[in-house]
Enzyme design. Sequence first.
Site, PDB file in Angstrom:
ATOM      1  N   LYS A  52       8.925 -12.587  -7.394  1.00  0.00           N
ATOM      2  CA  LYS A  52       9.706 -11.856  -6.497  1.00  0.00           C
ATOM      3  C   LYS A  52       8.911 -11.130  -5.426  1.00  0.00           C
ATOM      4  O   LYS A  52       9.275 -11.171  -4.208  1.00  0.00           O
ATOM      5  CB  LYS A  52      10.273 -10.697  -7.136  1.00  0.00           C
ATOM      6  N   GLN A  96      12.623  -3.840 -13.477  1.00  0.00           N
ATOM      7  CA  GLN A  96      12.495  -5.165 -14.377  1.00  0.00           C
ATOM      8  C   GLN A  96      12.748  -4.871 -15.667  1.00  0.00           C
ATOM      9  O   GLN A  96      12.368  -3.908 -16.278  1.00  0.00           O
ATOM     10  CB  GLN A  96      10.941  -5.673 -13.960  1.00  0.00           C
ATOM     11  N   ASP A 119      19.942  -5.689  -7.663  1.00  0.00           N
ATOM     12  CA  ASP A 119      20.267  -6.458  -8.786  1.00  0.00           C
ATOM     13  C   ASP A 119      21.711  -6.415  -9.211  1.00  0.00           C
ATOM     14  O   ASP A 119      22.171  -7.350  -9.965  1.00  0.00           O
ATOM     15  CB  ASP A 119      19.361  -6.053  -9.985  1.00  0.00           C
TER      16      ASP A 119
END
Length: 284
Positions: A52, A96, A119
């Site tokens: 990422k 994460q 997200d």
Amino acid sequence: MGELIDGKKLAALMQEQMKEEVSLLKEEGLTPGLVVLLVGENQASQVYVRNKDLAAERIGIRSTVERYPESITEEELLAEINRYNNDPLFHGILVQLPLPAHIDENKVLLAIDPKKDVDGFHPLNLGALFAGNPGMIPCTPFGIIKMFEYYGIDLEGKNAVVIGRSNIVGKPMAHLLLQKNATVTIAHSKTKELAALCRQADILVVAIGRGHFVTKDFIKEGAVVIDVGMNRSAAGKLIGDVKFDEVAPLASYITPVPGGVGPMTITMLMYQTIESAKRHRAQS
Ligand code: NAP
């Protein structure tokens, strides 16, 4: 033989366009920013976060990875999220997953400002999606919708079966397909006669997490097959949930693993970071 849906190629194309857009935004004084919060030493998470970070850098997005020890308390992590909620340099915040057992994942997802939740996992964003009025969308199903659009795959009136009902893939995928006027069935581990059900599908999205689970017995001739799975074979090779070699000849379109859904997921994360930055500017 079905046409390959080349996620790697589409991701590269979209990232190239985003790079140009970010360079224009920067000239106007706006640098989109993404912060990734990583707790502990999970090997897979380290790889995802690195990818990422690299993608953000390629596109010109300001990218920061905050690493915290496994021992960080829930309260400390929530305080960190709050700090970034209030930091105007960052338009996207991603925690994460998975988190260590002593930290409540739901509390953490709730703490992220929904406007920065790139997200798309915050209940407010999931609720908006389920109500048919999406804001931030979970990146994996969003990337799949972009693939359908790019390849001109019409979803209206089609029978779609999604195998898997996770909050990050299966459920949001089903709602996005519904919004595109597909007739959607969600299957899971308790579904009876799964192969027969899947043989009704014009569109089959597989998000189970079991290597080569879907065989040709699941496929109607001409179906579009999207393989979200990422599994390791006994030999350590990355494999999908779909037995590509025997399914591809029956499908009209099919995604490979690797090089299918995976690259699109990261791309949509970058896309939503840029969109968030533009919205932030419009509101300030
Ligand atoms: P998950 O939370 O573990 O969900 C798996 C789903 O599959 C569950 O709903 C489960 O049903 C269902 N399932 C398990 N065994 C089944 C069976 N025998 N028959 C039918 N359904 C079954 O996984 P996830 O997070 O959605 O991820 C799914 C896969 O996609 C994993 O391989 C993951 O690594 C991959 N993934 C890839 C990307 C990408 O960017 N390419 C992104 C996210 C995930 P129950 O609900 O009944 O247990």
